[in-house]
Design a protein around this motif. Sequence first.
Motif, short mmCIF file in Angstrom:
data_model
loop_
_atom_site.label_atom_id
_atom_site.label_comp_id
_atom_site.label_asym_id
_atom_site.label_seq_id
_atom_site.Cartn_x
_atom_site.Cartn_y
_atom_site.Cartn_z
N THR A 1 0.84 -1.21 0.00
CA THR A 1 0.00 0.00 0.00
C THR A 1 0.87 1.25 0.00
O THR A 1 2.06 1.20 0.35
CB THR A 1 -0.91 0.03 1.24
OG1 THR A 1 -0.09 0.00 2.43
CG2 THR A 1 -1.87 -1.14 1.26
N ASN A 2 0.26 2.35 -0.40
CA ASN A 2 0.93 3.65 -0.38
C ASN A 2 0.89 4.18 1.05
O ASN A 2 -0.18 4.47 1.58
CB ASN A 2 0.22 4.61 -1.33
CG ASN A 2 0.95 5.91 -1.51
OD1 ASN A 2 1.42 6.52 -0.56
ND2 ASN A 2 1.06 6.36 -2.77
N LYS A 3 2.02 4.29 1.69
CA LYS A 3 2.08 4.68 3.10
C LYS A 3 1.73 6.15 3.33
O LYS A 3 1.34 6.54 4.43
CB LYS A 3 3.47 4.38 3.68
CG LYS A 3 3.80 2.91 3.74
CD LYS A 3 5.19 2.68 4.32
CE LYS A 3 5.53 1.19 4.37
NZ LYS A 3 6.91 0.97 4.91
N SER B 1 -3.26 6.24 1.21
CA SER B 1 -3.80 4.92 0.94
C SER B 1 -4.78 4.90 -0.23
O SER B 1 -5.11 3.84 -0.75
CB SER B 1 -4.50 4.37 2.19
OG SER B 1 -5.54 5.24 2.60
N SER B 2 -5.26 6.07 -0.65
CA SER B 2 -6.19 6.13 -1.79
C SER B 2 -5.46 6.00 -3.12
O SER B 2 -6.10 5.83 -4.16
CB SER B 2 -6.99 7.43 -1.75
OG SER B 2 -6.14 8.55 -1.97
N SER C 1 5.79 7.77 0.55
CA SER C 1 4.85 6.79 0.01
C SER C 1 5.41 5.38 0.03
O SER C 1 4.68 4.41 -0.13
CB SER C 1 4.45 7.17 -1.41
OG SER C 1 5.58 7.22 -2.27
#
Length: 885
Positions: free
Chosen positions: A481-483, A486-487, A884
């Motif tokens: 996931t994008n840290k 999250s979207s 990210s």
Amino acid sequence: MDHVTPLASKCRVASPHDSVSNSECGYTFHSPYTTPQGILVNLSSFAGTCEELAVYDSNSSPALYIRIVKRRESKEKPLSDSEGGEGQEEKELASGVTKLGVGVEGGFQSEKDMFETISTYSIVVLESGNKVLAELPYDESTKTDFPTQVSLSADSIIHHAGMAVQQDLKAWELDDEPKPVSKYFENLPFVENGKMISPNPNDWKCEISGDKENLWLNLSDGFIGGGRKNWDGSGGSNGALDHFVEAGEKYPLVVKLGTITEDIDTADCYSYAKDEDGPVKIPNLAELLARRGIKVAGLQKTVKSTAELEVELNATYAFDAITESGANLVPVSGPGLQGLQNLGNSCYINTAVQLLLGGTVAELSARYGTAAGSQVTSHPFLKIAPNAAADDILCQTTKLANALTSGIFAGPLPDSAAVTDEKSAATDPKYRLAPRMFKQAVAKNHAEFRTGQQQDSAEFLRYFLETLDRAELGARGTRLTNKADSSKDAPLSSWLFGHKITSRLVCSADNLVKYNDGAPETLFSLPIRLEESEKTDDSSDAAPDNKRQKSDVEGSTDVPTVTFKACLNAWAGTSELEGVRWPHLKNNVHTASVQNRLANFPRYLLVHLQRYELGPDWVPRKLEVNIDMPQQIDLEFLKTSRVKGETLVPEEDENAVADSSTPAAPAGPTIDENAVGQLMGMGFNINGCKRALMAVGGSNVEAAMDWIFEHNCDPDFNDPLPESGTDEGRAQLVGSPFVESDVDEGTVMSLVENLGCFTADQVRAALKHCDGASDRAADWLFSHMDDLDGAIAALKSKQNVAPPISSGPSPSLDDGEGKYTLVGLISHIGKNTGSGHYVCHLLKDGKWVIFNDEKVALSESPPLEHAYVYLFQRNDSIGSPDASF
């Protein structure tokens, strides 16, 4: 025992073909040596883990494991104060060694001479939450107390070669010819002397020396003798071979006792016959053994085969003790200062992963590593089933990065880096990290990297980042996931290094200009022009790091020096491209002048210097040249920018036909109609067959079948093939390295004519893979001649159609000011990239550190002028990692 007995039926007996993790945790580098808890091996799945990660499913039922704990103890008494002192080991080495051998009189002491391994085992019942319900000691005195199936399973795991040795053997065997069937097996003489072999291994011994290890049974007369000596002087008594000679060389076939199982192909058989003299297969082995009272049914392997011992011998031989490398280096250890064991020609992997995962690239450390001193068992990428861990790219990358960044496996500092002191605590197995599972997971599908041969570290860097990208794409939205947000999708690791090259083409007929953006690249490859060099005297004293790099130029004191700026200028200079079609001139052909520029400046720039070229005889050779490499560089002058007053090719004309930079030659390969017929005979539609052949070069049926299996579910698989010259045609043939129009057809024809043994499609594929560099393409073709069609087929999965032309960087690629600081480098010692040795240097807290496999030390003078790959970090990103990741 109440908890054990109900689970006995679930235990399995490991066969030689089973993968058994009895030497290392699949998730971490914990081994039987690293902690008092050792590792647990499941008696059903044979997956080995540390105790904290043994149970994956929180709802699972209790299961049986065997706990394996080992420790190394010295056989020698400590030296007295008068005997010890600084340099004592070096003095003993210099005075005591008179033979180049290990474990022989006058030679180096083997590990068995100095240490003994104490092993303890226990049967453990574990339930969900990793709670131990019961643990019972398991040894010779207690094994009869357990159900038979439990004992058989435990013994099969204890005596199994294990996954580590299996992987080494697989790489070893890839480099060897398969074992032949002995010509003597059918008419082998059998002596009816009534001799029967005891089923009890304790009764076996060499009939000449009395040795009880490394025993070989003569299949003709039942004689048991010791094995041959190893290449270093150690090994058996030679009793079996001596008996063969004394018996008149009439009974040539022998089998190693302890390697015989129901699967006779796993037995270690050998022929002493002069016309064979090597490992062989004996199809009637079971019948011959039965005549000596040995029934193969139910037999288990209890000793190491010759191949396993040879792998072990090559892995532990103390070459550094002989060469005394690193004479003036100060060893260091700790987080980010962890060495890696050489698996045998694996230094190209060790240097690449140190560069990427050792803490220098903060974003990769944040994604795959852990904080200094932290535990290595809680990373989210480790949350997969134990049986899947060994082959999972993300898990194995995390395992390696955790070990490098945490420092929990870093051993105590040796007294000196002068020699490999085998008595030092730093050589204890608990501190040695062998990246076998990582290599297996990453390289298992690569024809070269999966072998035990030396490879090109730059090529491995590129391949690893591509492999990691594919794994990360599959994990997006679940494990990855994008840290920061999250979207949004998580960025791929290669984007940290990704850059595009923009080509500016000027038409010679009307001076109109066109800009082409290439596909994103991870390595910035630069030529070295010797004509730009200056001669320098390289015979003066230099630091040890530099001296080792110059081992290949002994006898030559006149080494040219080329500045890094000259390499950049050579790459960015104007060149002429013949035979370009210009749509706005009605597709007439005119010459174009071409200049390359960078469309973006990535956070990290991997610079690859083309230090190797093909000589007049087409044999790769190393350019003996020093590079004047600054530690601070400014690349702003290479940024893509529009020239004031230039006029662009009209867009409406540009889109009317195919890419205007394409030379006047067919855009794709010619489809072989016979190959189409063969594929259609297998039941596939004609359009799908043509699409597959177009993707793999036009005629390779086997490669086309592979493509069909990958793409037969595509929605357009059976659609008519688009015109190859249209944008639609190029877009739909994703995966084909041959429909791209950025390969110079003049270069293709020149290489076809000069090399004389490759087709245009093969040359075109090599040029595409090597970014149009003819020398590298020729080198690639010759290095893959054993399976050229297979190698070309493998390229299709890595090469995609270039994205639409644009004048700016892709939104996914980072950009900033083009000022960089050198933070790492990989150097190569040897005549070509497929031999020699690789060493890595990294900048740690303002000091350069050398990583020479397991040896890690402060570098007195990093070999900046000799490096092969350089890692630069963009100045505006230092101290500000991308959140990210």
